[in-house]
Design a protein around this motif. Sequence first.
Motif, short mmCIF file in Angstrom:
data_model
loop_
_atom_site.label_atom_id
_atom_site.label_comp_id
_atom_site.label_asym_id
_atom_site.label_seq_id
_atom_site.Cartn_x
_atom_site.Cartn_y
_atom_site.Cartn_z
N THR A 112 0.82 -1.21 0.00
CA THR A 112 0.00 0.00 0.00
C THR A 112 0.86 1.26 0.00
OG1 THR A 112 -1.72 -1.21 1.17
CG2 THR A 112 -1.90 1.17 1.20
N LEU A 113 2.08 1.16 0.50
CA LEU A 113 2.98 2.32 0.44
C LEU A 113 3.30 2.70 -1.00
CD1 LEU A 113 5.47 1.38 3.30
CD2 LEU A 113 3.65 3.10 3.37
N PHE A 114 3.24 1.74 -1.91
CA PHE A 114 3.52 2.01 -3.32
C PHE A 114 2.27 2.39 -4.09
CE2 PHE A 114 7.03 -0.64 -1.97
CZ PHE A 114 8.11 0.10 -2.42
N HIS A 115 1.15 1.70 -3.82
CA HIS A 115 -0.11 2.01 -4.51
C HIS A 115 -1.27 1.58 -3.63
CE1 HIS A 115 -2.87 2.59 -7.87
NE2 HIS A 115 -1.87 3.17 -8.50
N SER A 116 -2.24 2.46 -3.47
CA SER A 116 -3.35 2.20 -2.55
C SER A 116 -4.26 1.06 -3.00
CB SER A 116 -4.17 3.47 -2.35
OG SER A 116 -4.71 3.89 -3.58
#
Length: 170
Positions: A74-78
């Motif tokens: 999630t840090l890269f893409h929600s």
Amino acid sequence: TIVSLTILLPITIWFYRSSSCIWLSFWLYIAMGLYLRSFSLFRQAIAISVVCISYKYIIEKSLFRYLLTIAIATLFHSTALCCLPLYFFYRIKLNTKIITTCIIISFMLVYAAPKLMSSVTVLYQNKYVMTDESGGGGKLGYIMHLGFILLGLYYINRSKYPITHYTKLA
């Protein structure tokens, strides 16, 4: 910076090798939105990779590690948050009733998504806007993906091997 370099270095090399007007190539690349779109695609690809790693923790029944890897993704893409329920869905025995229910619910979600997203964008001051130009294939792309999933489920269901045969982790 690393992501930008990973995206721009091959593009720059390609432009220098094959373009007779390099500045125009860069301008078109940026003006057509390809530069900005590549960031989202790159981040989403990283998130998908991390989610794939989390599959191991579903098999091992390690909820904490699964949640941790989803949080990292999630840090890269929600959109990695969409994979949270997979931990619980894995334990469900598939039958015709469950598959039919999932198909009906997913069709309802596909047709309701634009209305839901327009409500969400009002809350978030239009930071995220859903358009048909996202490259996702729209409803036809969804139907094609669903067809591939159903074909895979049919193949696994008709196979003489248990589902664990198709995974190296089990």
